[in-house]
Design a protein around this motif. Structure first.
Motif: not given
Length: 211
Positions: A131-159
């Protein structure tokens, strides 16, 4: 054409690093909220048939919820300023992106948490500890998915990457900017996935399983 050394000596790497930190902050918020909501779901799933009948459809819906749809739903439904228990709160775009990732986080925690408890019930501590490494994997996937924020003006990496590339008209310069961004994101995520693989290998060894 701008060369790589000139680009790396500009403000771009620092801005990109700061933007990537926003990605990771969003991922952390989504994961924490996912744990808070997901752990009770796990307890209901393993409690008995009645709990499973209630929780499974909800988890299935969360698992299928598209991040973009949830994000724009929250953007248009939840007021930016609201009061909760007498406190005046402000919902930032970063929080909207994080909340849009919560359905995935909850379903991920529910699935893997249930598997961990079933592993414990079957006498496999190593399976439960996965369960512990799976949480790390979830964090990575969530980090990748957070780039969706560029569509609403979030100043993240892709932006940051898109804003830097927009400064140049030459396709070669733009491709160089994109390449640096891809390498930066790729390096971080590959390190994360490598760490997950090491953790899973350690936990899957016979010695770990016997503990």
């Amino acid at each position: 054409m701008r060369d790589l050394i000139t680009l790396l000596s500009s403000d771009y790497p620092i801005a990109l690093f700061a933007g990537m930190l926003v990605n990771f902050q969003i991922a952390l918020i989504a994961l924490v909220v996912g744990l808070v909501l997901g752990i009770p779901s796990v307890l209901l799933l393993v409690a008995g048939r009645g709990g499973r009948r209630v929780v499974r459809p909800v988890i299935g819906l969360m698992r299928a919820a598209p991040t973009f749809v949830v994000m724009f739903f929250l953007l248009n439904i939840i007021p930016r300023q609201f009061e909760l228990f007498g406190l005046s709160l402000s919902l930032t775009p970063e929080w909207i992106v994080a909340l849009s990732l919560v359905p995935y986080a909850v379903s991920y925690v529910a699935d893997n948490g249930t598997a961990a408890i079933m592993g414990l019930r079957n006498g496999s501590r190593a399976e439960a500890l996965l369960f512990l490494p799976n949480l790390v994997r979830a964090f990575i996937v969530l980090g990748m998915s957070s780039s969706a924020g560029v569509a609403i003006g979030v100043n993240e990496g892709v932006a940051v990457v898109l804003r830097e590339a927009d400064k140049y008209t030459h396709i070669g310069d733009q491709m160089l900017v994109f390449a640096v961004g891809v390498v930066a994101f790729g390096a971080v995520f590959q390190v994360g996935f490598a760490g997950v693989r090491v953790m899973m290998r350690m936990l899957s060894t016979p010695n770990a399983a016997a503990r």
